[in-house]
Design a protein around this motif. Sequence first.
Motif, mmCIF file in Angstrom:
data_model
loop_
_atom_site.group_PDB
_atom_site.id
_atom_site.type_symbol
_atom_site.label_atom_id
_atom_site.label_comp_id
_atom_site.label_asym_id
_atom_site.label_seq_id
_atom_site.Cartn_x
_atom_site.Cartn_y
_atom_site.Cartn_z
ATOM 1 N N SER A 45 -1.882 -11.398 -4.906
ATOM 2 C CA SER A 45 -0.536 -11.734 -4.449
ATOM 3 C C SER A 45 0.259 -12.273 -5.632
ATOM 4 O O SER A 45 -0.132 -13.288 -6.215
ATOM 5 C CB SER A 45 -0.583 -12.779 -3.334
ATOM 6 O OG SER A 45 -1.386 -12.346 -2.257
ATOM 7 N N THR B 63 5.949 -14.468 -5.783
ATOM 8 C CA THR B 63 6.342 -14.077 -4.429
ATOM 9 C C THR B 63 7.182 -15.166 -3.769
ATOM 10 O O THR B 63 6.767 -16.324 -3.679
ATOM 11 C CB THR B 63 5.104 -13.785 -3.564
ATOM 12 O OG1 THR B 63 4.421 -12.651 -4.091
ATOM 13 C CG2 THR B 63 5.511 -13.504 -2.115
ATOM 14 N N ALA C 75 7.604 -12.679 1.951
ATOM 15 C CA ALA C 75 6.450 -11.875 2.330
ATOM 16 C C ALA C 75 6.510 -11.546 3.812
ATOM 17 O O ALA C 75 7.003 -12.341 4.622
ATOM 18 C CB ALA C 75 5.155 -12.605 2.001
ATOM 19 N N LEU D 233 6.296 -8.941 -1.016
ATOM 20 C CA LEU D 233 4.917 -8.640 -0.635
ATOM 21 C C LEU D 233 4.853 -8.295 0.849
ATOM 22 O O LEU D 233 5.471 -8.977 1.669
ATOM 23 C CB LEU D 233 4.024 -9.855 -0.917
ATOM 24 C CG LEU D 233 2.566 -9.782 -0.465
ATOM 25 C CD1 LEU D 233 1.799 -8.741 -1.264
ATOM 26 C CD2 LEU D 233 1.892 -11.154 -0.589
ATOM 27 N N THR E 267 1.812 -7.357 3.784
ATOM 28 C CA THR E 267 0.378 -7.300 4.065
ATOM 29 C C THR E 267 0.134 -6.790 5.475
ATOM 30 O O THR E 267 0.997 -6.878 6.360
ATOM 31 C CB THR E 267 -0.280 -8.689 3.911
ATOM 32 O OG1 THR E 267 0.342 -9.616 4.831
ATOM 33 C CG2 THR E 267 -0.124 -9.217 2.496
ATOM 34 N N ARG F 96 5.114 -5.166 -3.664
ATOM 35 C CA ARG F 96 3.704 -4.767 -3.594
ATOM 36 C C ARG F 96 3.209 -4.830 -2.160
ATOM 37 O O ARG F 96 3.563 -5.746 -1.414
ATOM 38 C CB ARG F 96 2.868 -5.703 -4.460
ATOM 39 C CG ARG F 96 1.372 -5.501 -4.393
ATOM 40 C CD ARG F 96 0.647 -6.477 -5.310
ATOM 41 N NE ARG F 96 1.017 -6.257 -6.714
ATOM 42 C CZ ARG F 96 0.556 -7.010 -7.707
ATOM 43 N NH1 ARG F 96 -0.262 -8.029 -7.455
ATOM 44 N NH2 ARG F 96 0.924 -6.758 -8.944
ATOM 45 N N CYS F 97 2.375 -3.867 -1.790
ATOM 46 C CA CYS F 97 1.689 -3.884 -0.502
ATOM 47 C C CYS F 97 0.213 -4.187 -0.734
ATOM 48 O O CYS F 97 -0.404 -3.648 -1.665
ATOM 49 C CB CYS F 97 1.804 -2.541 0.206
ATOM 50 S SG CYS F 97 3.465 -2.100 0.730
ATOM 51 N N GLN G 191 -4.060 -1.920 -2.979
ATOM 52 C CA GLN G 191 -2.819 -2.410 -3.572
ATOM 53 C C GLN G 191 -1.927 -1.218 -3.891
ATOM 54 O O GLN G 191 -2.327 -0.315 -4.627
ATOM 55 C CB GLN G 191 -3.127 -3.193 -4.842
ATOM 56 C CG GLN G 191 -1.898 -3.701 -5.589
ATOM 57 C CD GLN G 191 -2.288 -4.489 -6.815
ATOM 58 O OE1 GLN G 191 -2.928 -5.529 -6.721
ATOM 59 N NE2 GLN G 191 -1.917 -4.000 -7.983
ATOM 60 N N GLU H 29 1.993 0.063 -5.145
ATOM 61 C CA GLU H 29 3.240 -0.315 -5.817
ATOM 62 C C GLU H 29 4.013 0.936 -6.181
ATOM 63 O O GLU H 29 3.478 2.052 -6.135
ATOM 64 C CB GLU H 29 2.919 -1.116 -7.078
ATOM 65 C CG GLU H 29 2.175 -2.418 -6.832
ATOM 66 C CD GLU H 29 1.672 -3.053 -8.114
ATOM 67 O OE1 GLU H 29 2.192 -4.119 -8.487
ATOM 68 O OE2 GLU H 29 0.780 -2.453 -8.760
#
Length: 204
Positions: A60, A64, A67, A130, A132, A155-156, A194, A196
């Motif tokens: 992470s 961040t 999120a 982020l 998730t 980012r995931c 991950q 991106e």
Amino acid sequence: MTPGDVQMATNVSRETLERLEAYVALLAKWQKAVNLVGPRTLKDVWRRHILDSLQLMPYSPKETASALDFGSGAGLPGLVLAIAGVRGMVLVESDARKAAFLREAARVTETELEVFHGRIEMLPARKADLITARALTNVAGLLGYTWPYLKPEGRCLFLKGKGVDEELKEAESLWEMRVTKYPSRTAPDGVILQLEGIRHVGDA
């Protein structure tokens, strides 16, 4: 696995561990009335749920500030990550009873976050650093959900199982992305996925 084992494995602070213990106690209490997690997994809750969620922390981004956790359910991984320090977390959950649990868990653990009760598609417009998810849908479906809400540089992080390669192959017919896979610390066939640089195939 005990709380102490998890603390040693993740190096969380004593204060964070105490808040996680409060969360686990509340989870066990609510589980009697609301099916939040698989009943059998409560016997190994610290490995199956807490460590499983905390293992995302190293991936992470430290910067961040926003999120989203899609299909939060019992707050896994989003609530656990927020307890551990991920800022600006919004838990998205369509089930009213689970959303009520998430609000109570945030109160009990003194965690600053937002709970959005509703379908992902109904979430008001916003962009996150982020995103998730765990056990929600396949990669292609997850990207369809995340695309409108992820910053271009975002980012995931998805917790996936042994079928992840087949899911990625399907998703890559629709999406371009940078893929990094890390081994799970809690399941021998599990993967931390991950993603991106996500964009539709064919976009300029």
